[in-house]
Write a protein that holds these residues in place. Structure first.
Motif, PDB file in Angstrom:
ATOM      1  N   THR A   1     -28.950  45.447  27.965  1.00 53.45           N
ATOM      2  CA  THR A   1     -28.533  44.072  28.233  1.00 53.45           C
ATOM      3  C   THR A   1     -27.046  43.937  27.933  1.00 53.45           C
ATOM      4  N   PHE A   2     -26.300  43.461  28.919  1.00 53.79           N
ATOM      5  CA  PHE A   2     -24.854  43.300  28.806  1.00 53.79           C
ATOM      6  C   PHE A   2     -24.483  41.835  28.975  1.00 53.79           C
TER       7      PHE A   2
ATOM      8  N   VAL B   1     -26.322  46.242  19.273  1.00 54.98           N
ATOM      9  CA  VAL B   1     -25.270  47.243  19.133  1.00 54.98           C
ATOM     10  C   VAL B   1     -24.746  47.219  17.697  1.00 54.98           C
ATOM     11  N   ILE B   2     -24.450  48.392  17.146  1.00 57.09           N
ATOM     12  CA  ILE B   2     -23.951  48.502  15.775  1.00 57.09           C
ATOM     13  C   ILE B   2     -22.664  47.690  15.626  1.00 57.09           C
ATOM     14  N   ALA B   3     -22.607  46.881  14.591  1.00 60.08           N
ATOM     15  CA  ALA B   3     -21.410  46.085  14.323  1.00 60.08           C
ATOM     16  C   ALA B   3     -20.202  46.997  14.171  1.00 60.08           C
TER      17      ALA B   3
ATOM     18  N   LEU C   1     -22.112  45.727  26.225  1.00 59.44           N
ATOM     19  CA  LEU C   1     -23.501  45.888  25.804  1.00 59.44           C
ATOM     20  C   LEU C   1     -23.780  45.055  24.564  1.00 59.44           C
ATOM     21  N   THR C   2     -24.898  44.302  24.595  1.00 56.66           N
ATOM     22  CA  THR C   2     -25.302  43.509  23.436  1.00 56.66           C
ATOM     23  C   THR C   2     -26.567  44.062  22.786  1.00 56.66           C
ATOM     24  N   SER C   3     -27.468  44.658  23.583  1.00 54.31           N
ATOM     25  CA  SER C   3     -28.695  45.224  23.023  1.00 54.31           C
ATOM     26  C   SER C   3     -29.228  46.311  23.941  1.00 54.31           C
TER      27      SER C   3
ATOM     28  N   THR D   1     -33.991  40.809  19.988  1.00 57.49           N
ATOM     29  CA  THR D   1     -32.886  41.552  19.388  1.00 57.49           C
ATOM     30  C   THR D   1     -32.849  41.212  17.899  1.00 57.49           C
ATOM     31  N   MET D   2     -31.999  41.896  17.151  1.00 61.82           N
ATOM     32  CA  MET D   2     -32.041  41.782  15.688  1.00 61.82           C
ATOM     33  C   MET D   2     -30.706  41.319  15.109  1.00 61.82           C
TER      34      MET D   2
END
Length: 200
Positions: free
Chosen positions: A195-196, A105-107, A92-94, A29-30
């Protein structure tokens, strides 16, 4: 294989033969984190790529480079009990952006998913609320036709595109796995698409 590098979650292929062990190119993830944590994460992922052999004794796992130098030492951890699929609010995280990349996910946006006992799901896709049916059989998971409200959100930038991608990914779901407070959803090729994390 998959795990947490401290800030980001990562994943890669691996090959093992006897005590030989090599990893493929890792993806992750980024998300950004504290500078020291990001430096540590970069070093950790670099050391994984240098791994040539391993040894496991008791609760310890050691990874070595081609010269036999110890690179990484792990201690077996007792995984936390998995959160229940139903009744948990999953955040959701990615997700897979469709270009073979896992992105965060967009901030400023929040995407959620909740399963009920009657075979229904509901949540927020970042802008609109959505709902659908679902079926599970062991670790198999499929969603029915998805309905959603019709609002438009122009901030943060990219919210609507992210929402569209997320809902499309739900339609390709074929399986799931829960480890502790993490829920991963896979497609029919067993590739992780969502991914949650269980919301606190």
């Amino acid at each position: 294989m998959a795990g947490s590098a401290g800030v980001n979650r990562y994943f890669a292929s691996y090959e093992a033969d006897g005590d030989a062990l090599t990893f493929g190119v890792a993806g992750s993830t980024m998300m950004a984190g504290p500078e020291e944590a990001m430096i540590q994460e970069g070093i950790y992922l670099k050391l994984l790529n240098e791994t040539a052999t391993f040894s496991g004794v008791g609760d310890d796992l050691k990874l070595f480079d081609a010269d036999g130098t110890v690179l990484l030492v792990f201690k077996m951890a007792v995984p936390p009990a998995p959160e229940p699929l139903t009744g948990t609010t999953w955040e959701l995280t990615s997700y897979n952006n469709g270009n073979e990349a896992i992105v965060s996910v967009i901030a400023g946006t929040e995407i959620t998913l909740t399963f009920d006992e009657e075979g229904g799901i509901a949540g927020s896709a970042g802008c609109n609320n959505y709902f659908a049916s679902y079926e599970t059989d062991g670790n198999a998971l499929i969603f029915g036709m998805i309905g959603a409200t019709k609002m438009f959100c122009d901030e943060p930038e990219g919210t609507m595109a992210q929402e569209s991608t997320y809902l499309k990914l739900l339609n390709t779901a074929a399986g799931y796995q829960i480890e502790g407070d993490t829920l991963t959803v896979q497609d029919s090729s067993e590739k992780i698409i969502l991914t949650f994390t269980a919301a606190e």
